[in-house]
Design a protein around this motif. Structure first.
Motif: not given
Lengths: 323, 243
Positions: A89-98
């Motif tokens: 999900y490209g629009e998310m920041v890495v931490r939020a994605f994890l």
């Protein structure tokens, strides 16, 4: 013990195209299976069936004892999957994605923080945690994809081209990571990079046109190479024709090929007759003749050679039933 | 639990891209224009929000597809659908999580029209029960629009196609209750046919609610549209990934 990943007669047909044709594989705990094959051979499709994304046209996949089709949630729970191209999900920041992946996987409370921290540390993502995934380099994206795959410390890992797009250092790190995890897990990786098979895989399967055409340890595959046990000899100077004649006359030599060298030295590759080892004889001959030897070694075999041979020499299987 | 994770990701997804802000601003602008200019809120000399609510079906016709077009089409285009569908979640979690996020977002946009309601209260004494019914009706109707939009979004990987096709389908739902269409049918069809056509329309069911009549049958109608569209949505996602 039955394998933690069992593919039984997996077959996938897209319309008239037979993408995967009766593939059976079994991967036990502690094994790293390398999936090799030309583009379009059916590697990704097979992985998609094992991970429950695509239902097979025929055959079944069983992961950790759970039928992927009938008990898909239980099966998916014990799989970590890096899809082809590492979609994120490209629009998310890495931490939020994890955090999202952890939540979807049902990791809650303190365990979530621990799981995320562990994945971040293993993939060295500390620097990019607050960056939107779209802004990351290809290498970082791939590592985020790997991080989500190992987040829940799964028993089974299915990684579709895990090192694609990484630089040599990152490749090395990812391979080291896979090797570290290997003892506790059953792992399938697909790759085009043949050296990777040697570096991380305990077994390699080559598929072409949807079928398995070779299955064995990397060493066993190497033994199928024409270069397996061939002796390479490079002589700095001397009468090439004479040397060639002497080499051909050695007992056990089936064939000698001359290799042109840019620096003017003479290179030879000696192919033994079946089962013979030539290195001792060649060494003795070179000493006796006083040749200025630059290089003398036994070739373990070349995977790219095996790969090319088996994937191109294969007659198209069941050509009549296609299309 | 898992549905909540998907819900949260989708809802925050609206706000980390400009989509949410662009949408809300345009929604409020259009709602204002429709209410105060086209609806003549001032000139009518009546302190109620009827003109405000009566324009919602037409406003939603273009704006709701903008909310739903990316729901599934984007997952498909970027390949993340493979990530999502290999997570240990039931299809219903994914479908409902996404739908509810879009609905919550619409609810937020709708809640931001509260100044219109305040204006009416400053100018006069509207029946706030009717206004509340209007808001509820509008939100429920938006749910039906969203479910249809989500379903269409799951058919394609192209957001523009999802947007246009959603508008076309929603237009059928809305227009089948408009006087133009009903007059057309009245010219030759028996009354029963006209009634059936009008029963399928969002407009018919919404108009009653917007006037303050919360009829269970209208709510059930919108609920059924949502359930059917979301069911179709789940089936399409399942079938399409099969290639």
């Amino acid at each position: 013990m039955a394998g933690m990943i069992e593919g039984r007669s997996l077959t996938k047909r897209f319309g008239t195209i037979l993408a995967v044709d009766d593939i059976s594989i079994s991967v036990a705990k502690g094994e790293v299976l390398g999936f090799l094959g030309p583009n379009g051979a059916g590697k990704s499709t097979t992985m998609k069936m094992i991970t429950g994304f695509l239902p097979p046209t025929a055959g079944t996949a069983v992961v950790c004892g759970h039928d992927v089709a009938r008990d898909s949630i239980a099966a998916k729970r014990c799989i970590g999957y890096l899809p082809e191209g590492a979609p994120l999900y490209g629009e998310m920041v890495v931490r939020a994605f994890l955090q999202f992946v952890a939540a979807v996987r049902g990791i809650t409370g303190a365990a979530r923080g621990r799981a995320i921290d562990r994945a971040i540390a293993l993939l060295h993502l500390e620097r990019v945690l607050e960056q939107p995934i779209d802004t990351l380099s290809k290498g970082f994206k791939r590592r985020v994809g790997l991080a989500q795959a190992i987040l829940h410390d799964p028993q089974v890992l299915v990684l579709d081209e895990p090192t694609d797009g990484l630089d040599p250092n990152q490749k090395h790190e990812v391979r080291t990571l896979i090797r570290q995890m290997a003892a506790e897990k059953a792992i399938i990786i697909s790759t085009h990079i043949l050296e990777e098979v040697d570096a991380v895989c305990s077994r390699a399967v080559i598929i072409a046109q949807g079928r398995i055409i070779a299955d064995g340890s990397p060493a066993a595959l190497l033994a199928r190479s024409r270069f397996h046990n061939a002796v390479s000899l490079t002589v700095g100077s001397g009468d090439r024709v004479a040397i060639l004649g002497r080499l051909r006359a050695l007992p056990g030599v089936a064939e000698v090929e001359e290799r042109a060298r840019a620096d003017g030295a003479a290179g030879f590759v000696l192919f033994p007759t079946a089962g013979r080892s030539l290195i001792a004889e060649v060494g003795a001959l070179a000493r006796a003749e006083g040749w200025p030897v630059d290089e003398l070694h036994v070739d373990p075999g070349r995977l790219d050679d095996v790969f090319r041979t088996v994937t191109t020499a294969q007659p198209p299987p069941a050509a009549g039933t296609r299309h | 639990m898992r549905m909540l994770a998907i819900f949260r990701r989708e809802l925050t997804g609206y706000f980390i891209t400009p989509v949410a802000y662009v949408f809300i601003i345009i929604f409020l602008l259009l709602a204002g224009i429709f209410t105060f200019y086209l609806g003549n809120l001032y000139e009518r000399g009546q302190a109620d929000l009827t003109p405000f609510f009566l324009f919602h079906p037409w406003l939603y016709l273009f704006l709701i597809p903008a909310i739903t077009m990316r729901l599934w089409a984007e997952e498909r285009r970027s390949g993340t659908i493979e990530l999502l569908m290999t997570m240990p979640i039931a299809m219903i979690d994914a479908v409902l999580g996404k739908f509810l996020a879009a609905w919550a977002f619409t609810g937020i946009a709708l809640a931001l029209t509260v100044p219109v309601w305040i204006t009416a209260n400053v100018l006069g004494e509207p029946d706030n029960g009717v206004v509340l019914a209007g808001y509820i009706g509008s939100l429920v109707m938006a749910g039906a629009y969203l479910a249809v939009g989500a379903c269409v979004s799951s058919v394609t990987r192209n957001q523009v196609i999802a947007f246009v096709v959603s508008i076309a389908i929603l237009f059928l739902f809305v227009a089948s209750g408009s006087s133009i269409v009903l007059n057309f049918f009245q010219a030759f069809a028996p009354r029963a046919v006209v009634d059936v056509v009008s029963t399928f329309s969002f407009l018919t069911h919404y108009t009653a609610i917007a006037k303050g009549v919360l009829d269970l049958r209208d709510i059930v109608y919108f609920g059924s549209v949502m359930a059917l569209a979301l069911f179709a949505n789940a089936v399409i996602v399942e079938l399409k990934k099969a290639g």
